[in-house]
Design a protein around this motif. Structure first.
Motif, short mmCIF file in Angstrom:
data_model
loop_
_atom_site.label_atom_id
_atom_site.label_comp_id
_atom_site.label_asym_id
_atom_site.label_seq_id
_atom_site.Cartn_x
_atom_site.Cartn_y
_atom_site.Cartn_z
N GLY A 86 0.81 -1.22 0.00
CA GLY A 86 0.00 0.00 0.00
C GLY A 86 0.84 1.26 0.00
O GLY A 86 0.53 2.23 -0.70
N ARG A 87 1.93 1.24 0.79
CA ARG A 87 2.82 2.40 0.84
C ARG A 87 3.50 2.62 -0.52
O ARG A 87 3.68 3.74 -0.97
CB ARG A 87 3.86 2.21 1.94
N ARG A 88 3.87 1.53 -1.17
CA ARG A 88 4.51 1.67 -2.48
C ARG A 88 3.52 2.10 -3.55
O ARG A 88 3.86 2.84 -4.47
CB ARG A 88 5.22 0.36 -2.85
N TYR A 89 2.26 1.65 -3.47
CA TYR A 89 1.22 2.18 -4.35
C TYR A 89 1.14 3.70 -4.20
O TYR A 89 1.07 4.45 -5.18
CB TYR A 89 -0.15 1.59 -4.01
N ALA A 90 1.12 4.15 -2.93
CA ALA A 90 0.99 5.58 -2.67
C ALA A 90 2.16 6.36 -3.26
O ALA A 90 1.97 7.47 -3.79
CB ALA A 90 0.89 5.82 -1.16
N ARG A 91 3.36 5.79 -3.19
CA ARG A 91 4.53 6.48 -3.75
C ARG A 91 4.40 6.66 -5.25
O ARG A 91 4.76 7.70 -5.81
CB ARG A 91 5.81 5.70 -3.41
N THR A 92 3.95 5.61 -5.93
CA THR A 92 3.80 5.73 -7.39
C THR A 92 2.64 6.66 -7.75
O THR A 92 2.71 7.37 -8.75
CB THR A 92 3.59 4.36 -8.05
N ASP A 93 1.59 6.67 -6.93
CA ASP A 93 0.47 7.60 -7.18
C ASP A 93 0.93 9.04 -7.09
O ASP A 93 0.49 9.91 -7.86
CB ASP A 93 -0.65 7.37 -6.16
N GLU A 94 1.83 9.32 -6.13
CA GLU A 94 2.29 10.70 -5.92
C GLU A 94 2.96 11.27 -7.16
O GLU A 94 2.91 12.48 -7.38
CB GLU A 94 3.27 10.75 -4.75
#
Length: 286
Positions: A202-210
């Motif tokens: 989930g944290r890595r999804y958020a990084r790519t979303d940013e």
């Protein structure tokens, strides 16, 4: 607030007239006339003797400047002559004062066979910086209910990275599939980013979303343990996921990025991902 994105200035013939006077080069277009035309001419008539006496070696510079002036400018200076008895001009880095005894305005008619036109100029002003600001402004979002989760919803066609490749964890069983996918994406001309760092998915999804990565492929234990080998494909904006064979994913992303497919098309064809069914229970939380 508001900032200027595009400026469109109607410069008429002002700029070219100024350049012509400064360079003493006529910036005109010529248009042959089918029939001769009689027109009214307005021009400066210089008193060479008076100008020569006042400015000596610079007299030629002043005379050349006066010969390049257009009707609009001449009319303005004529008004100053009538009101104040003088006006000033700047040329060759110098300023010259011209009085009534040095210059007058002459009006006469002339038969033209070729029309001289000073083109009017429309000046649109916008550069890559303004375009990028607009893209950022219209695609920046915050996840509902979580102000810390921001993302750019770049359309896939302009997203710097089309896709991310994320192994569920640092388990070495996932690495061959990560390599296979990365190479296949490269062959299909798809810009992508591999994030095999530690941290929850989930944290890595958020990084790519940013940074606005449009889609994300996740390698999990079902990828390893089941055949045919499949992986999940995630849509950045909706956060919805489907599952498809690894061999199909590069072409799907290529067509999504080029606008040949929509996410709705993909969801209609492939099963929605509900959760992995085999192997270690890694948490897949958004």
């Amino acid at each position: 607030g508001w900032i200027e994105i595009v400026g469109c200035a109607d410069r008429s013939c002002y700029d070219l007239s100024c350049h012509a006077r400064a360079t003493k080069v006529p910036l005109i277009a010529e248009k042959p006339l089918k029939e001769p035309r009689t027109v009214n001419i307005v021009q400066f008539e210089a008193n060479k003797g008076a100008i020569g006496k006042a400015y000596k070696k610079d007299a030629k510079v002043v005379m050349e400047y006066l010969s390049m002036c257009d009707e609009c400018y001449i009319t303005e200076m004529e008004q100053l002559l009538n009101e104040k008895g003088e006006f000033t001009v700047e040329t060759e880095g110098k300023t010259f004062k011209l009085t009534e005894d040095m210059v007058t305005v002459k009006r006469f008619q002339k038969t033209l066979h070729v029309e001289e036109i000073i083109p009017n100029v429309i000046e649109p002003s916008f550069g890559i910086g303004r375009i990028m600001y607009t893209v950022f402004e219209h695609t920046f979002h915050i996840r509902e209910g979580d102000e810390q989760r921001t993302f750019f919803s770049f359309p896939a066609v302009v997203a710097p990275f089309k896709c991310s490749v994320l192994p569920l964890s640092q388990n070495q069983e996932f690495m061959p599939f990560v390599k296979e996918l990365s190479e296949a994406l490269t062959r299909n001309g798809i810009s992508h980013k591999v994030d095999d760092s530690s941290g929850s998915i989930g944290r890595r999804y958020a990084r790519t979303d940013e940074i606005g990565v449009a889609f994300g492929i996740t390698i999990d234990f079902d990828t390893v343990n089941r055949t045919p080998h499949t992986a999940t494909l995630r849509d950045r904006d909706s956060m919805r996921q489907i599952r498809a064979e690894i061999s199909e994913l590069p072409a799907i992303i290529r067509d999504l990025a080029n606008g040949y497919l929509t996410w709705a098309d993909v969801e209609a064809k492939y099963p929605q991902f509900e959760g992995q069914e085999t192997g270690k229970k890694d948490t897949i939380e958004e």
